[in-house]
Design an enzyme around this catalytic site. Structure first.
Site, mmCIF file in Angstrom:
data_model
loop_
_atom_site.group_PDB
_atom_site.id
_atom_site.type_symbol
_atom_site.label_atom_id
_atom_site.label_comp_id
_atom_site.label_asym_id
_atom_site.label_seq_id
_atom_site.Cartn_x
_atom_site.Cartn_y
_atom_site.Cartn_z
ATOM 1 N N GLY A 12 0.822 -1.214 0.000
ATOM 2 C CA GLY A 12 0.000 0.000 0.000
ATOM 3 C C GLY A 12 0.848 1.253 0.000
ATOM 4 N N SER A 14 1.211 3.440 -2.450
ATOM 5 C CA SER A 14 0.824 4.473 -3.428
ATOM 6 C C SER A 14 0.317 5.752 -2.777
ATOM 7 C CB SER A 14 -0.248 3.912 -4.372
ATOM 8 O OG SER A 14 -1.268 3.270 -3.637
ATOM 9 N N ASP A 63 -2.872 -7.433 -5.059
ATOM 10 C CA ASP A 63 -3.857 -7.536 -3.979
ATOM 11 C C ASP A 63 -3.246 -8.411 -2.888
ATOM 12 O OD1 ASP A 63 -5.892 -8.110 -2.256
ATOM 13 O OD2 ASP A 63 -7.317 -8.775 -3.790
ATOM 14 N N VAL A 64 -2.961 -7.818 -1.736
ATOM 15 C CA VAL A 64 -2.248 -8.561 -0.691
ATOM 16 C C VAL A 64 -3.059 -9.713 -0.106
ATOM 17 C CG1 VAL A 64 -0.675 -6.706 -0.006
ATOM 18 C CG2 VAL A 64 -2.916 -6.890 1.102
ATOM 19 N N ASN A 90 1.435 -2.377 5.424
ATOM 20 C CA ASN A 90 0.674 -1.133 5.599
ATOM 21 C C ASN A 90 -0.669 -1.154 4.872
ATOM 22 O OD1 ASN A 90 0.474 2.062 5.739
ATOM 23 N ND2 ASN A 90 0.324 1.472 3.579
ATOM 24 N N SER A 142 -3.578 -0.192 14.783
ATOM 25 C CA SER A 142 -4.342 1.053 14.947
ATOM 26 C C SER A 142 -4.710 1.233 16.406
ATOM 27 C CB SER A 142 -5.631 0.980 14.123
ATOM 28 O OG SER A 142 -6.505 2.025 14.506
ATOM 29 N N TYR A 155 -12.849 -3.745 11.278
ATOM 30 C CA TYR A 155 -11.530 -3.096 11.238
ATOM 31 C C TYR A 155 -10.770 -3.316 12.551
ATOM 32 C CZ TYR A 155 -8.156 0.726 10.540
ATOM 33 O OH TYR A 155 -7.017 1.483 10.408
ATOM 34 N N ALA A 157 -11.161 -5.707 14.691
ATOM 35 C CA ALA A 157 -10.764 -7.122 14.781
ATOM 36 C C ALA A 157 -9.507 -7.362 13.953
ATOM 37 C CB ALA A 157 -11.904 -8.016 14.296
ATOM 38 N N ILE A 188 -4.804 9.977 11.679
ATOM 39 C CA ILE A 188 -3.798 10.585 10.796
ATOM 40 C C ILE A 188 -4.484 11.103 9.533
ATOM 41 C CG2 ILE A 188 -1.562 10.217 9.685
ATOM 42 C CD1 ILE A 188 -1.516 9.488 12.696
HETATM 43 P P1 NAP Z 1 -5.141 4.978 2.501
HETATM 44 O O1 NAP Z 1 -4.755 6.421 2.352
HETATM 45 O O2 NAP Z 1 -6.553 4.578 2.253
HETATM 46 O O3 NAP Z 1 -4.159 4.102 1.559
HETATM 47 C C1 NAP Z 1 -4.333 2.705 1.528
HETATM 48 C C2 NAP Z 1 -3.215 2.077 0.720
HETATM 49 O O4 NAP Z 1 -3.388 0.653 0.732
HETATM 50 C C3 NAP Z 1 -3.238 2.481 -0.746
HETATM 51 O O5 NAP Z 1 -1.904 2.502 -1.199
HETATM 52 C C4 NAP Z 1 -4.020 1.336 -1.407
HETATM 53 O O6 NAP Z 1 -3.718 1.178 -2.813
HETATM 54 C C5 NAP Z 1 -3.487 0.158 -0.601
HETATM 55 N N1 NAP Z 1 -4.372 -1.019 -0.582
HETATM 56 C C6 NAP Z 1 -5.647 -1.108 -0.145
HETATM 57 N N2 NAP Z 1 -6.087 -2.377 -0.250
HETATM 58 C C7 NAP Z 1 -5.077 -3.109 -0.779
HETATM 59 C C8 NAP Z 1 -4.911 -4.464 -1.134
HETATM 60 N N3 NAP Z 1 -5.903 -5.364 -0.967
HETATM 61 N N4 NAP Z 1 -3.730 -4.861 -1.663
HETATM 62 C C9 NAP Z 1 -2.712 -3.977 -1.828
HETATM 63 N N5 NAP Z 1 -2.791 -2.682 -1.495
HETATM 64 C C10 NAP Z 1 -3.968 -2.247 -0.978
HETATM 65 O O7 NAP Z 1 -4.793 4.451 3.976
HETATM 66 P P2 NAP Z 1 -3.868 5.103 5.115
HETATM 67 O O8 NAP Z 1 -4.673 6.026 5.916
HETATM 68 O O9 NAP Z 1 -2.577 5.552 4.524
HETATM 69 O O10 NAP Z 1 -3.617 3.821 6.038
HETATM 70 C C11 NAP Z 1 -2.486 2.975 5.875
HETATM 71 C C12 NAP Z 1 -2.498 1.908 6.966
HETATM 72 O O11 NAP Z 1 -2.473 2.530 8.242
HETATM 73 C C13 NAP Z 1 -3.749 1.025 6.939
HETATM 74 O O12 NAP Z 1 -3.414 -0.293 7.299
HETATM 75 C C14 NAP Z 1 -4.631 1.660 7.988
HETATM 76 O O13 NAP Z 1 -5.547 0.755 8.515
HETATM 77 C C15 NAP Z 1 -3.585 2.094 9.000
HETATM 78 N N6 NAP Z 1 -4.042 3.170 9.875
HETATM 79 C C16 NAP Z 1 -4.389 4.397 9.370
HETATM 80 C C17 NAP Z 1 -4.825 5.392 10.242
HETATM 81 C C18 NAP Z 1 -5.204 6.761 9.770
HETATM 82 O O14 NAP Z 1 -5.658 7.562 10.607
HETATM 83 N N7 NAP Z 1 -5.061 7.110 8.497
HETATM 84 C C19 NAP Z 1 -4.905 5.126 11.612
HETATM 85 C C20 NAP Z 1 -4.551 3.876 12.079
HETATM 86 C C21 NAP Z 1 -4.105 2.905 11.205
HETATM 87 P P3 NAP Z 1 -4.458 2.105 -3.939
HETATM 88 O O15 NAP Z 1 -3.838 3.482 -3.835
HETATM 89 O O16 NAP Z 1 -4.124 1.443 -5.227
HETATM 90 O O17 NAP Z 1 -5.914 2.105 -3.597
#
Ligand code: NAP
Length: 247
Positions: A12, A14, A63-64, A90, A142, A155, A157, A188
């Site tokens: 992830g 990108s 797709d992971v 991630n 998280s 989520y 879980a 974030i």
């Molecule tokens: P995001 O902006 O929605 O980005 C998600 C990333 O994951 C994108 O690069 C997406 O690819 C990729 N992705 C989604 N499903 C995938 C799959 N099945 N296979 C491969 N790649 C996949 O998310 P984020 O906020 O940066 O969050 C990143 C991580 O941190 C996640 O695990 C999230 O649960 C965790 N997290 C985030 C927060 C927060 O506040 N943002 C808080 C706690 C934990 P595409 O660009 O191609 O869609």
């Protein structure tokens, strides 16, 4: 942090936290392979930004939650860079709803992407790390795994599962030079949280002792530390990066 001569695989990469992690590792000199789900334009931007820092980048759609695709991803990264020293799990998604309205499909989709995806990547990469007798695995959990959150049964879980999986694999690999840790971000600023309604954002901000949402770089710095040589004696830990939210 010095990552010269190291290769990282970030899922992830990108957008959001994943892109910030790619850049943090590239800044330290790592070669960076990353995958994404489908957003080609965003992936190209990460490649451009990594290369602008003087590091090598490899981007692959994967797709992971699909074992064959994960095996192909790891194979491609090893072919391109010769080894994988750092794995950052991630990639993640949300499909929020109250339990009574949550479909089985939305439960399964979140568990598959967030939990099974990390399992498949750790399984495919740990073989190489064991051979090298060196590795750093950092999994994105998280604050929701620690505190729960209404509307996020699936989520929470998946992210609590990440913690159990992190500690268990840490015990399996501790004697082989491979550390496994988790980072638990709070709230974030990324596309994931931008999708939340304004009142939910305001409520979340009100529960952060530091009074501000985090930036992707706040999380990337913590991931970078756990992925570095400096964190050699730290394993099986969960580092909250949340402005004090989980205290
Ligand atoms: P995001 O902006 O929605 O980005 C998600 C990333 O994951 C994108 O690069 C997406 O690819 C990729 N992705 C989604 N499903 C995938 C799959 N099945 N296979 C491969 N790649 C996949 O998310 P984020 O906020 O940066 O969050 C990143 C991580 O941190 C996640 O695990 C999230 O649960 C965790 N997290 C985030 C927060 C927060 O506040 N943002 C808080 C706690 C934990 P595409 O660009 O191609 O869609």
């Amino acid at each position: 942090m010095d990552f010269k001569g190291r290769t990282a695989l970030v899922t992830g990469g990108s957008r959001g936290l994943g892109r910030a992690v790619c850049l943090e590792l590239a800044r330290g000199g790592a070669n960076v392979a990353f995958c994404y789900a489908g957003n080609e334009a965003a992936a190209r931007e990460t490649v451009r930004d990594v290369e602008a820092l003087g590091a090598k980048a490899l981007s692959l759609r994967c797709d992971v939650s699909d074992a064959a695709q994960v095996d192909a991803l790891v194979k491609a990264a090893v072919e391109a860079f010769g080894r994988i020293d750092i794995l950052v799990n991630n990639a993640g998604i949300t499909r929020d709803n109250l339990l009574m309205r949550m479909s089985e499909a939305d439960f399964d989709a979140v568990i598959s992407a967030n939990l099974k995806g990390a399992f498949l990547c750790m399984k495919a990469v740990s073989r190489h790390m064991l051979k090298q007798r060196y590795g750093r695995i950092v999994n994105l959990s998280s604050v929701v795994a620690l505190r729960g959150n209404a509307g996020q049964v699936n989520y929470a879980a998946s992210k609590a599962g990440i913690i159990g999986m992190t500690k268990s694999l840490a015990k399996e690999l501790a004697s082989r030079g491979v550390t496994v840790n988790a980072v638990a971000p709070g709230f974030i600023e990324t596309d994931m949280t931008a999708a939340l309604p304004e009142d939910a954002r305001a409520a979340a901000q009100g529960s952060i002792p530091m009074g501000r949402l985090g930036a992707p770089e706040d999380v990337a710095k913590a991931v970078g530390f756990l992925a570095s040589d400096e964190a050699a004696y730290i394993t099986g830990q969960v580092l909250a990066v949340d402005g004090g939210m989980s205290m």
